[in-house]
Design a protein around this motif. Structure first.
Motif, PDB file in Angstrom:
ATOM      1  N   ASN A   1       0.214  -1.455   0.346  1.00  0.00           N
ATOM      2  CA  ASN A   1       0.110  -0.137  -0.151  1.00  0.00           C
ATOM      3  C   ASN A   1       1.055   1.584   0.491  1.00  0.00           C
ATOM      4  N   VAL A   2       1.805   0.939   0.706  1.00  0.00           N
ATOM      5  CA  VAL A   2       2.641   2.456   0.806  1.00  0.00           C
ATOM      6  C   VAL A   2       3.690   2.652  -0.495  1.00  0.00           C
ATOM      7  N   SER A   3       4.281   1.106  -1.083  1.00  0.00           N
ATOM      8  CA  SER A   3       5.209   1.341  -2.093  1.00  0.00           C
ATOM      9  C   SER A   3       4.506   1.308  -3.223  1.00  0.00           C
ATOM     10  N   GLY A   4       3.451   1.269  -3.462  1.00  0.00           N
ATOM     11  CA  GLY A   4       2.818   1.373  -4.486  1.00  0.00           C
ATOM     12  C   GLY A   4       3.473  -0.145  -5.637  1.00  0.00           C
ATOM     13  N   CYS A   5       3.490  -0.903  -5.101  1.00  0.00           N
ATOM     14  CA  CYS A   5       4.223  -2.453  -6.031  1.00  0.00           C
ATOM     15  C   CYS A   5       3.356  -3.343  -5.162  1.00  0.00           C
ATOM     16  N   THR A   6       2.861  -4.327  -6.069  1.00  0.00           N
ATOM     17  CA  THR A   6       2.480  -5.433  -6.368  1.00  0.00           C
ATOM     18  C   THR A   6       2.742  -6.529  -5.297  1.00  0.00           C
ATOM     19  N   VAL A   7       2.109  -7.487  -4.598  1.00  0.00           N
ATOM     20  CA  VAL A   7       2.063  -8.523  -3.925  1.00  0.00           C
ATOM     21  C   VAL A   7       2.993  -9.327  -5.028  1.00  0.00           C
ATOM     22  N   ASN A   8       3.316  -9.477  -5.555  1.00  0.00           N
ATOM     23  CA  ASN A   8       3.965 -10.420  -6.724  1.00  0.00           C
ATOM     24  C   ASN A   8       5.919  -9.954  -6.547  1.00  0.00           C
ATOM     25  N   ASP A   9       5.478  -8.216  -6.682  1.00  0.00           N
ATOM     26  CA  ASP A   9       6.994  -7.671  -6.964  1.00  0.00           C
ATOM     27  C   ASP A   9       7.143  -7.900  -5.730  1.00  0.00           C
ATOM     28  N   ILE A  10       7.020  -7.594  -4.361  1.00  0.00           N
ATOM     29  CA  ILE A  10       7.643  -7.552  -3.109  1.00  0.00           C
ATOM     30  C   ILE A  10       7.850  -8.968  -2.696  1.00  0.00           C
ATOM     31  N   VAL A  11       7.489  -9.821  -3.341  1.00  0.00           N
ATOM     32  CA  VAL A  11       7.851 -11.740  -2.607  1.00  0.00           C
ATOM     33  C   VAL A  11       8.871 -11.893  -4.230  1.00  0.00           C
ATOM     34  N   VAL A  12       9.166 -11.299  -5.263  1.00  0.00           N
ATOM     35  CA  VAL A  12      10.496 -11.358  -5.709  1.00  0.00           C
ATOM     36  C   VAL A  12      11.753 -10.752  -5.401  1.00  0.00           C
ATOM     37  N   ALA A  13      11.232  -9.057  -4.723  1.00  0.00           N
ATOM     38  CA  ALA A  13      12.334  -8.779  -4.138  1.00  0.00           C
ATOM     39  C   ALA A  13      13.040  -9.906  -3.083  1.00  0.00           C
ATOM     40  N   ALA A  14      12.430 -10.022  -1.790  1.00  0.00           N
ATOM     41  CA  ALA A  14      12.335 -10.761  -1.000  1.00  0.00           C
ATOM     42  C   ALA A  14      12.668 -11.685  -1.469  1.00  0.00           C
ATOM     43  N   LEU A  15      13.101 -12.396  -2.162  1.00  0.00           N
ATOM     44  CA  LEU A  15      13.633 -14.229  -2.342  1.00  0.00           C
ATOM     45  C   LEU A  15      14.647 -13.255  -2.992  1.00  0.00           C
ATOM     46  N   ALA A  16      14.969 -12.472  -4.396  1.00  0.00           N
ATOM     47  CA  ALA A  16      16.334 -12.440  -4.740  1.00  0.00           C
ATOM     48  C   ALA A  16      17.132 -12.066  -3.635  1.00  0.00           C
ATOM     49  N   GLY A  17      16.234 -10.702  -2.528  1.00  0.00           N
ATOM     50  CA  GLY A  17      17.455 -10.764  -1.798  1.00  0.00           C
ATOM     51  C   GLY A  17      17.628 -11.846  -0.337  1.00  0.00           C
ATOM     52  N   ALA A  18      17.146 -13.065  -0.512  1.00  0.00           N
ATOM     53  CA  ALA A  18      17.324 -13.886   0.879  1.00  0.00           C
ATOM     54  C   ALA A  18      18.025 -14.781   0.078  1.00  0.00           C
ATOM     55  N   ILE A  19      18.868 -15.285  -1.995  1.00  0.00           N
ATOM     56  CA  ILE A  19      18.920 -15.572  -2.437  1.00  0.00           C
ATOM     57  C   ILE A  19      20.732 -14.969  -2.541  1.00  0.00           C
ATOM     58  N   GLN A  20      20.540 -13.714  -2.614  1.00  0.00           N
ATOM     59  CA  GLN A  20      21.445 -12.886  -1.885  1.00  0.00           C
ATOM     60  C   GLN A  20      22.618 -13.673  -1.058  1.00  0.00           C
ATOM     61  N   ALA A  21      21.645 -12.832   0.041  1.00  0.00           N
ATOM     62  CA  ALA A  21      22.832 -13.581   1.891  1.00  0.00           C
ATOM     63  C   ALA A  21      22.581 -14.836   1.327  1.00  0.00           C
ATOM     64  N   TYR A  22      22.268 -15.666   1.189  1.00  0.00           N
ATOM     65  CA  TYR A  22      22.423 -17.283   0.787  1.00  0.00           C
ATOM     66  C   TYR A  22      23.330 -17.258   0.759  1.00  0.00           C
ATOM     67  N   HIS A  23      24.084 -16.644  -0.730  1.00  0.00           N
ATOM     68  CA  HIS A  23      25.409 -16.863  -1.318  1.00  0.00           C
ATOM     69  C   HIS A  23      26.101 -16.236  -0.732  1.00  0.00           C
ATOM     70  N   ALA A  24      25.787 -15.358  -0.259  1.00  0.00           N
ATOM     71  CA  ALA A  24      27.237 -14.795   1.016  1.00  0.00           C
ATOM     72  C   ALA A  24      26.989 -15.852   2.263  1.00  0.00           C
ATOM     73  N   LYS A  25      26.226 -16.188   2.993  1.00  0.00           N
ATOM     74  CA  LYS A  25      26.008 -16.973   3.955  1.00  0.00           C
ATOM     75  C   LYS A  25      27.551 -18.293   3.460  1.00  0.00           C
ATOM     76  N   VAL A  26      27.355 -18.807   2.632  1.00  0.00           N
ATOM     77  CA  VAL A  26      27.957 -20.203   2.148  1.00  0.00           C
ATOM     78  C   VAL A  26      29.435 -19.450   0.804  1.00  0.00           C
ATOM     79  N   GLY A  27      30.096 -18.198   1.187  1.00  0.00           N
ATOM     80  CA  GLY A  27      31.114 -17.982   0.663  1.00  0.00           C
ATOM     81  C   GLY A  27      31.153 -17.809  -0.917  1.00  0.00           C
ATOM     82  N   ASP A  28      29.597 -17.970  -1.092  1.00  0.00           N
ATOM     83  CA  ASP A  28      30.279 -17.844  -3.018  1.00  0.00           C
ATOM     84  C   ASP A  28      30.382 -16.475  -3.857  1.00  0.00           C
ATOM     85  N   LYS A  29      31.381 -16.732  -4.725  1.00  0.00           N
ATOM     86  CA  LYS A  29      31.589 -14.896  -4.848  1.00  0.00           C
ATOM     87  C   LYS A  29      30.857 -14.688  -5.875  1.00  0.00           C
ATOM     88  N   SER A  30      30.322 -15.282  -6.222  1.00  0.00           N
ATOM     89  CA  SER A  30      29.136 -14.575  -6.587  1.00  0.00           C
ATOM     90  C   SER A  30      28.027 -13.394  -6.315  1.00  0.00           C
TER      91      SER A  30
END
Length: 461
Positions: A265-294
């Motif tokens: 409601n505040v951002s003007g995004c859809t639920v799907n936009d938010i889920v995609v962004a959160a999943l991308a951020g979660a995978i980014q954090a996962y790569h950092a945790k396991v030491g992936d160079k990406s």
């Protein structure tokens, strides 16, 4: 059957002989699995009532069979053939009762359900009713957010039976609201478009539309022959791509729908936009945790995402969808920046003809024959890091098999990692199905998904 349903039925009939992919991939057919956590285990009479409701759909009383003698070997043309009458006791044989003592045992039941093949001489669905062993401790030994305490009913269905929208129609038929009324579902509305434009804005919109159409068409045509995603720990597999024979279901903590709606409601995004962004951020954090160079770069990471076509016969079990290729906003950035990038990508896709061009290509490839089709499907899928699907469930608590449903988990395996999101009664839950050897510690992605939603809530609100 339409051509897509034939494709999915062919994969089920081939089973462990490659499923939807070439034999060299060593894949199997991957069923859709929905887990319904109930307050009590269903009795035989309640199961019979459930079966009676299912049998209102002819496809759930039918087997997939060759349409003509020429298709017996290559399974090119298929049809539904009724093999059970209404009220037939044979349907009860597809219910299996299993007892577990620990969450680890329950997890294995889920894992096995992902890979067990169907009896193709019968209707392509079955159920596993999981209960706790009698006489064990009254305290469940695991975090209730991951694998809640049984009973749970795992309903396994071949994708040939229908897509997500069709199967929601089945759920509406076999369940009810707490008051006995109809099940309530989300009503989706497209983001409102501007009604008034200046002449220059209209000209620019037309030019943009032409560009989007050209890009979308080229993307649909070339994805299966284009570049592979960046080799990351999340993508897991390496060339030559194939099925390892292992899959693990990772059930992640639920997220409150109200938190996501507040961000929306505040951002003007859809639920799907938010889920995609959160999943991308979660995978980014996962790569950092396991030491992936990406983790310090901007990896090319996409999902093959089902796109459901709006035109369909209401109440009919069918498949009316195709895959589109969705690029995730990866790299080091704030949660709000990632959300805006996700919104931009999703908005672009909504205007793109990619799904319609892909549907046309699917028909062309299907006409070329099953062998060509399996090769194209393999080439398309192996270039992506995952399949990502978002399934909207009932908005309020429902009753199934005579019992209140406490929670719903949806999962499906694939040649690559599969990420499924399902909403139910005020919560949204992420489920991953991964190769445990290639993508270890995947539970961390679920934990970080919830953390990303919290970061967005703090930054946006």
């Amino acid at each position: 059957m339409n051509s897509l349903t034939e494709t999915l039925a062919r994969a089920t009939l081939r089973g462990s002989d490659g499923g939807a992919f070439p034999k060299s991939a060593k894949a199997v057919d991957f069923p859709l699995v929905a887990g319904f956590y109930l307050e009590k285990a269903p009795s035989d009479d309640e199961i019979k009532t459930f079966v009676d409701a299912l049998e209102a759909f002819p496809e759930l009383r039918s087997a997939a069979t060759p349409r003509d003698s020429k298709s017996v070997k290559n399974l090119r043309h298929l049809r539904w053939e009724c093999v059970e009458d209404v009220g037939n006791v044979k349907a009860m044989r597809r219910f299996k009762r299993v007892e577990v003592e620990t969450a680890k045992e329950l997890s294995k039941v889920f894992d096995d359900a992902m890979l067990e093949q169907f009896d193709t001489s019968a209707p392509l669905w079955d159920c596993v009713i999981v209960t706790r062993k009698k006489g064990v401790s009254s305290v469940w030994d695991d975090d209730q957010t991951g694998y809640p305490e049984p009973p749970v009913v795992l309903v396994r269905v071949s994708h040939a039976i229908g897509d997500g929208i069709a199967l929601v129609d089945v759920l509406k038929r076999v369940s009810s609201a707490l008051d006995g009324g109809d099940v309530k579902l989300l009503s989706f509305k497209r983001r409102a478009q501007a009604t008034k434009r200046s002449v220059l804005a209209a000209i620019w919109a037309f030019i943009t539309f032409i560009f989007v159409c050209m890009y979308g068409a080229m993307k649909a045509l070339l994805t299966a022959a284009g570049p592979y995603d960046t080799k990351t720990t999340f993508k897991g597999s390496r060339p030559p791509y194939g099925f390892s024979g292992k899959r693990r279901v990772v059930v992640c903590p639920p997220v409150a729908i109200d938190d996501i709606k507040a961000i929306k409601n505040v951002s003007g995004c859809t639920v799907n936009d938010i889920v995609v962004a959160a999943l991308a951020g979660a995978i980014q954090a996962y790569h950092a945790k396991v030491g992936d160079k990406s983790a310090t770069k901007n990896p090319f990471l996409r999902s093959a995402t089902p796109y459901a076509f709006p035109e369909r016969v209401t109440g009919a079990l069918t498949n009316s969808w195709t895959f589109v290729s969705l690029t995730f906003p990866m790299g080091v950035m704030s949660a709000t920046t990632r959300l805006q990038k996700a919104k931009k990508t999703c908005d672009f896709m909504k205007r793109s003809p990619e799904p319609y061009v892909t549907r046309w290509l699917n028909k062309f490839v299907n006409a070329a024959g099953p062998d060509v089709q399996r090769k194209v499907v393999f080439d398309y899928m192996s270039r992506h890091s995952m399949v990502f699907t978002n399934v909207p469930g009932p908005t309020e608590t429902i009753v199934l098999m005579g019992s209140r449903v406490r929670d719903i988990v949806f999962a499906c395996a694939n040649l690559v990692n599969q990420v499924s999101v399902v909403s139910y009664s005020g919560s949204l839950r992420l489920t991953l199905v991964v190769d445990p050897d290639a993508t270890p510690d995947a539970q961390y992605i679920g934990d970080m998904f919830k953390n990303e939603i919290e970061c967005l809530r703090k930054e946006v609100l």
